[in-house]
Design a protein around this motif. Structure first.
Motif, short mmCIF file in Angstrom:
data_model
loop_
_atom_site.label_atom_id
_atom_site.label_comp_id
_atom_site.label_asym_id
_atom_site.label_seq_id
_atom_site.Cartn_x
_atom_site.Cartn_y
_atom_site.Cartn_z
N MET A 1 -1.33 9.53 3.35
CA MET A 1 -0.38 8.55 3.86
C MET A 1 -1.11 7.36 4.46
O MET A 1 -0.71 6.22 4.28
N GLN A 2 -2.20 7.63 5.15
CA GLN A 2 -2.96 6.54 5.75
C GLN A 2 -3.53 5.62 4.68
O GLN A 2 -3.58 4.40 4.85
N ARG A 3 -3.96 6.20 3.57
CA ARG A 3 -4.46 5.37 2.47
C ARG A 3 -3.36 4.45 1.95
O ARG A 3 -3.61 3.28 1.64
N ILE A 4 -2.17 4.98 1.83
CA ILE A 4 -1.05 4.15 1.36
C ILE A 4 -0.83 2.98 2.32
O ILE A 4 -0.70 1.82 1.89
N PHE A 5 -0.79 3.28 3.61
CA PHE A 5 -0.58 2.21 4.59
C PHE A 5 -1.71 1.17 4.52
O PHE A 5 -1.45 -0.04 4.61
N ASP A 6 -2.95 1.64 4.37
CA ASP A 6 -4.08 0.71 4.29
C ASP A 6 -3.98 -0.17 3.05
O ASP A 6 -4.21 -1.38 3.11
N HIS A 7 -3.65 0.43 1.91
CA HIS A 7 -3.53 -0.35 0.67
C HIS A 7 -2.39 -1.37 0.76
O HIS A 7 -2.51 -2.49 0.25
N VAL A 8 -1.30 -0.98 1.40
CA VAL A 8 -0.17 -1.91 1.57
C VAL A 8 -0.59 -3.09 2.43
O VAL A 8 -0.30 -4.25 2.11
N GLU A 9 -1.27 -2.81 3.53
CA GLU A 9 -1.72 -3.89 4.42
C GLU A 9 -2.69 -4.83 3.71
O GLU A 9 -2.69 -6.04 3.96
N ASN A 10 -3.51 -4.27 2.82
CA ASN A 10 -4.49 -5.09 2.09
C ASN A 10 -3.91 -5.72 0.83
O ASN A 10 -4.62 -6.47 0.14
N GLY A 11 -2.65 -5.43 0.52
CA GLY A 11 -2.03 -6.00 -0.67
C GLY A 11 -2.54 -5.42 -1.97
O GLY A 11 -2.33 -6.01 -3.03
N ALA A 12 -3.19 -4.25 -1.93
CA ALA A 12 -3.72 -3.62 -3.14
C ALA A 12 -2.62 -2.79 -3.77
O ALA A 12 -2.52 -1.57 -3.56
N VAL A 13 -1.79 -3.44 -4.58
CA VAL A 13 -0.58 -2.80 -5.07
C VAL A 13 -0.90 -1.64 -6.02
O VAL A 13 -0.24 -0.59 -5.97
N ASP A 14 -1.88 -1.80 -6.89
CA ASP A 14 -2.23 -0.74 -7.82
C ASP A 14 -2.69 0.51 -7.07
O ASP A 14 -2.26 1.64 -7.35
N LYS A 15 -3.57 0.33 -6.08
CA LYS A 15 -4.08 1.46 -5.31
C LYS A 15 -2.97 2.11 -4.48
O LYS A 15 -2.93 3.33 -4.31
N LEU A 152 5.98 -12.60 -9.97
CA LEU A 152 4.96 -11.56 -9.81
C LEU A 152 4.75 -11.22 -8.34
O LEU A 152 4.63 -10.03 -7.97
N GLN A 153 4.70 -12.24 -7.49
CA GLN A 153 4.52 -12.01 -6.05
C GLN A 153 5.71 -11.27 -5.46
O GLN A 153 5.56 -10.36 -4.62
N THR A 154 6.92 -11.65 -5.91
CA THR A 154 8.12 -10.96 -5.44
C THR A 154 8.10 -9.50 -5.86
O THR A 154 8.40 -8.60 -5.06
N THR A 155 7.73 -9.26 -7.12
CA THR A 155 7.65 -7.89 -7.62
C THR A 155 6.59 -7.10 -6.86
O THR A 155 6.79 -5.93 -6.50
N LYS A 156 5.48 -7.73 -6.60
CA LYS A 156 4.40 -7.07 -5.85
C LYS A 156 4.89 -6.66 -4.47
O LYS A 156 4.61 -5.54 -4.00
N THR A 157 5.62 -7.55 -3.80
CA THR A 157 6.15 -7.24 -2.47
C THR A 157 7.12 -6.08 -2.54
O THR A 157 7.11 -5.18 -1.68
N ILE A 158 7.99 -6.08 -3.57
CA ILE A 158 8.96 -5.00 -3.73
C ILE A 158 8.26 -3.66 -3.92
O ILE A 158 8.62 -2.65 -3.30
N VAL A 159 7.23 -3.65 -4.76
CA VAL A 159 6.51 -2.40 -5.04
C VAL A 159 5.76 -1.93 -3.79
O VAL A 159 5.74 -0.74 -3.46
N LEU A 160 5.11 -2.86 -3.08
CA LEU A 160 4.40 -2.48 -1.86
C LEU A 160 5.37 -1.93 -0.81
O LEU A 160 5.06 -0.95 -0.12
N ASP A 161 6.54 -2.56 -0.69
CA ASP A 161 7.55 -2.07 0.24
C ASP A 161 8.02 -0.67 -0.15
O ASP A 161 8.24 0.19 0.71
N HIS A 162 8.15 -0.46 -1.46
CA HIS A 162 8.54 0.87 -1.95
C HIS A 162 7.52 1.92 -1.54
O HIS A 162 7.87 3.00 -1.05
N CYS A 163 6.24 1.61 -1.72
CA CYS A 163 5.17 2.54 -1.34
C CYS A 163 5.18 2.80 0.16
O CYS A 163 5.04 3.96 0.60
N GLN A 164 5.33 1.75 0.94
CA GLN A 164 5.30 1.90 2.39
C GLN A 164 6.50 2.71 2.88
O GLN A 164 6.35 3.61 3.73
N ASN A 165 7.69 2.41 2.34
CA ASN A 165 8.88 3.15 2.76
C ASN A 165 8.78 4.63 2.38
O ASN A 165 9.24 5.50 3.12
#
Length: 342
Positions: A1-15, A152-165
């Motif tokens: 879970m911490q890795r997910i939070f770190d990747h979200v904060e860094n904007g690494a959507v694939d990771k 693409l940026q909007t989609t990236k934000t949506i996907v990152l939010d999905h991972c974080q939630n």
């Protein structure tokens, strides 16, 4: 879970998506797994193959539900304004503008669009008319590319939010489980302490059952249920000793209360020991459930120790016994204190 939070904060959507996929698989969240696989595999054929490997143990109806529901949720997440590079899906009222790009390609696509815009420069030696024509063409192309970057940026934000939630949901779920486990451990400890001071026989049988709890052996699981059955009988022996003959019980029914009729004895003890109240009725219901389980254990015992017993059945039996004993001991301690209003 911490890795997910770190990747979200860094904007690494694939990771972030891959870490979320790993977590969903680890905890057995099949819907989460299907959603994150759809984020990674834009190709439906690849998705179908991978999700089948992950859910091959499920029934066809369950796999169909996962495919349909995950697709519907993914389509809602990826529905965008009507743009030239957005794929149309469905028809009529169900028509949607779906932006189909794998989460693994989002950052690379953004970089490629930015490089394409940077490459659109007018050669310095070009004439006025050619410069005007190229400028007009470049403006139109750059506008489309900038629109794509925004999408693409909007989609990236949506996907990152999905991972974080998803990570937040799992975090809350695990926190609730920790509280539940803490309560169960407290209940188990109180039950053991109660009988340690009052009945060595019950205490020893509970400890033997605990020792078999973590075993994955089918034989040990069957033995665990046997120990649970023996513990229930020891509890009945402790609270209500065997009596010969047939007796009229508190509910008006005549029953045998002998050595082998431990279920009848425990049932009669609960009905005769406490005055009628809401909490007593709940305890009686729990007693019925436990004794129904004990009858099933007797049926399994008649088949021998190698009966087909699952780990969940074995753990369920021990958990049910502990919760019944916890509530029973609580009521008895309150009764010993001179109060029946618990």
């Amino acid at each position: 879970m911490q890795r997910i939070f770190d990747h979200v904060e860094n904007g690494a959507v694939d990771k972030a998506v891959r870490a979320a996929l790993r977590l969903s698989r680890r905890i057995g969240d099949h819907m989460g797994t299907a959603m994150f696989l759809r984020e990674l595999y834009a190709n439906s054929t690849e998705f179908a193959q991978v999700i089948y490997d992950d859910t091959s143990h499920l029934k066809d109806e369950a796999r169909k539900y996962l495919r349909e529901q995950s697709l519907e949720r993914w389509l809602r997440m990826r529905t965008m304004p009507d743009l030239p590079f957005v794929m149309n899906s469905g028809s009529g009222d169900d028509k949607r503008n779906v932006f189909v790009v794998s989460a693994a390609d989002l950052d690379a696509d953004i970089e490629q669009c930015e490089r394409s815009i940077a490459d659109m420069t007018i050669p310095p030696s070009m004439g006025e008319f050619d410069t005007a024509a190229f400028t007009d063409r470049f403006l139109s192309s750059k506008g489309l590319l900038r629109q794509r970057i925004r999408t693409l940026q909007t989609t990236k934000t949506i996907v990152l939010d999905h991972c974080q939630n998803f990570a937040i949901k799992v975090e809350r779920q695990l926190a609730a489980q920790v509280k539940t486990m803490s309560f169960l451990a407290e209940a188990q400890n109180q039950v053991q302490n109660y009988f340690k001071a009052r009945s060595a026989d019950v205490y020893d049988k509970l400890l033997k059952a605990n020792q078999l709890l973590d075993s994955t052996s089918n034989e040990d699981q069957a033995l665990l249920l046997t120990e649970v059955r023996r513990a229930i009988k020891a509890v009945a022996d402790h609270f209500y000793a065997p009596r010969p003959g047939i007796h009229r019980c508190q509910d008006g029914v005549e029953r045998k209360l002998g050595e082998e009729q431990y279920a009848n004895r425990l049932y009669e003890f609960v009905h005769s020991e406490f005055k009628r109240s809401t909490s007593t009725e709940l305890l009686r219901v729990e007693t019925k459930h436990l004794l129904a389980f004990a009858e099933r254990l007797n049926d399994l015992a008649s088949k021998g120790v190698h009966a087909d017993v699952t780990a969940s059945e074995a753990k369920q039996g021990l958990l049910g016994l502990y919760m019944f004993l916890f509530n029973l001991c609580q009521r008895l301690e309150v009764k010993d204190d001179g109060s029946n209003n618990a």
